[in-house]
Design an enzyme around this catalytic site. Structure first.
Site, PDB file in Angstrom:
ATOM      1  N   HIS B  57       1.814  -3.750   3.668  1.00 18.01           N
ATOM      2  CA  HIS B  57       2.152  -2.564   4.495  1.00 18.01           C
ATOM      3  C   HIS B  57       1.302  -2.373   5.747  1.00 18.01           C
ATOM      4  CE1 HIS B  57       5.164  -1.961   1.716  1.00 18.01           C
ATOM      5  NE2 HIS B  57       4.429  -1.443   0.609  1.00 18.01           N
ATOM      6  N   HIS B 219      10.154  -2.126   1.166  1.00 17.63           N
ATOM      7  CA  HIS B 219      10.037  -3.596   0.297  1.00 17.63           C
ATOM      8  C   HIS B 219      11.274  -4.264   0.461  1.00 17.63           C
ATOM      9  CE1 HIS B 219       7.797  -0.305  -1.508  1.00 17.63           C
ATOM     10  NE2 HIS B 219       6.955  -1.354  -1.339  1.00 17.63           N
TER      11      HIS B 219
END
Lengths: 331, 331
Positions: B57, B219
């Site tokens: 991330h 995700h």
């Protein structure tokens, strides 16, 4: 094609609208000419620095406009030079009598239009000097360039030159440091994928699923060669073996390092690259004084990255630390 | 798969090596536990703020470590929670006696491991409090989450809460503002493509060439629905129509706006999005006090973006301006 846009013809205008809406206190826009200026331009007594190029390389160039860096950026359509008329207009808007430096990257269209604008401005008594960044060691001539291309290393030149101008240096001194930075800067990149322009809507070049384009240009221009997919460390070593001997960077040198993402590559991978660059430099006894890791000069959604090295002197080191107030400085 | 990596198993370690090599004066690394700490930790008398999550991330979370923001970030493998042991270790390393706040996003694995670490630390007499960010309005429960997910809005919480801690506030006060920010923050995003993890090497979900995933998770978790490709303005309006009534944000409110790229989207498009967000808010008489446009919390190479709104009070506005020294602050 999937992009977050409205009409392809509007994308540059709408990007500029968004940029200025996000930075209302520091930027102003001449929309019809696609010029982004610092809100307080012209700054009395200060040499102004103007850059410009095709759009699609954001944050380059429009996100570098602001105190301490660029006075005006002239945005062209995607991958197309800004018009001479827009550059001329920007020149008149930022000149306070101290003169204007055009600091652009080496592409034929940009050079031609900035040159024409310089003539127009000079005819009105505005002092204009031009410095052309050409830091890319990959190839000598290219699709849109005679000589070497200017790539991400130019951003370090904007930073240092913009700081010098902000400190009140003369046009000659500002030009001198812009040339000095360019003379000490070398870059090279590679692509994993093509980019897709909004107007065309399909990849601008073909690259096999197992291929890298080594030495790619910022518009997808061909590089030195195609290679099969390599490990990160292998490809970084190839870049460094091209960049380091070119200046050459030598044992004992201090450098700024820029690892620049081309648009589609995750941040995670930039740091994997930086790690190897740092190890390579350490092995060659070259000291990293300053690191820049992120996206600075992109090719839309192209996956890939470039590495730039700048050999520093004390003045450059100090000017890199000079504060800026630009859209890219976020926190 | 084409990525700029070496072995997939090494990518997180090598990223962390690169991050710390690029920021040697401000960061330190406990490599075997994948903990990034500010170099001067523990800071005497200061409440420490720890975050952590799966990697992939970036810049979230490791690029937010530094003075004024996060004391330690615990990185998991790609899209996998950090271990309780690593969080416990980080807790011991940053606590100066003033206590530790865990500020994490709402994912089941992260919650479980931070909770276990809190118990271990508390058993040793370290005061630990936990705040769970859950700003994503898209869906209630999801693949890795009970309740709402935490997404990019959490970065604004790191910023404000980190500043409060840096100013010397008590653990209770630091926890209070972290909760207050979360309570006033709402986000939603959408994807144009899947992401590809280094380990799997192929897209984590399928998305048609003419489809958007509306409300996608960080995700690749499913969102609210699939839509056909839309214009930027249409999709932004859908996001805003979900975000604004949820708090609700009301006429006269002052907000921070974050337009966050998910990894594969060009910067140009973020500003096209921001432009429409700004127009929407103006129409609703909601004032933008601060704008964040760029990549703040990504999903590797996923194309897409999210919008976050935070309703501000005077204290939050002031803390957003508090200086930080973090890897993401580059110029």
């Amino acid at each position: 094609m999937k992009k977050i846009i409205n009409r392809p013809d509007d994308v540059v205008y709408e990007m500029l609208d968004g940029l200025v809406a996000a930075n209302p206190n520091t930027l102003k826009l001449v929309r019809e000419k696609k010029i982004v200026l610092r809100a307080d331009a012209p700054v009395k007594g200060k040499v102004a620095v103007i850059t410009g190029s095709g759009s699609g390389h954001e944050p380059d160039q429009v996100c570098y406009v602001g105190r301490g860096m660029i006075d005006a950026a002239c945005a062209g359509e995607v991958f197309a030079a800004p018009t001479a008329d827009a550059v001329y207009e920007a020149t008149k808007m930022v000149d306070s009598g101290a003169g204007v430096l055009y600091l652009i990257k080496n592409y034929t269209g940009d050079r031609a239009n900035f040159s024409m604008a310089a003539e127009l401005a000079q005819a009105e008594g505005i002092r204009v000097e031009t410095v052309i960044a050409n830091d890319d060691v990959a190839v000598k001539d290219s699709k849109f360039t005679a000589g070497r291309r200017g790539v991400a290393g130019a951003i370090l030149d904007y930073k240092i030159t913009g700081a010098k101008a902000e400190q009140g240096a003369s046009l000659d001194a500002v030009k001198e440091i812009a040339e000095r930075v360019n003379a000490n800067c070398r870059s090279m990149g590679f692509a994993l994928t093509s980019c897709t322009t909004p107007a065309k809507g399909s990849p601008t070049f073909d690259l096999g699923a197992d291929e890298f384009e080594l030495g790619v240009g910022l518009h997808g221009e061909p590089g030195r060669r195609r290679t099969k997919v390599m490990l990160a460390d292998e490809i970084v070593d190839i870049l460094m073996d091209s960049i380091v001997p070119d200046l050459p960077f030598k044992s004992g040198d201090e450098v700024a390092v820029m690892v620049n993402g081309l648009g589609g590559t995750p941040t995670m991978e930039f740091y994997v690259v930086f790690r190897r660059v740092a190890a390579f430099l350490k092995q060659h006894d070259i000291r990293i004084a300053k690191a820049y890791v992120g996206e600075f000069c992109t090719s839309l959604d192209m996956a890939g990255c470039s590495v730039s090295l700048l050999k520093l002197d004390e003045e450059m080191k100090s000017l890199l630390e000079f504060p800026v107030d630009i859209p890219l400085r976020i926190f």
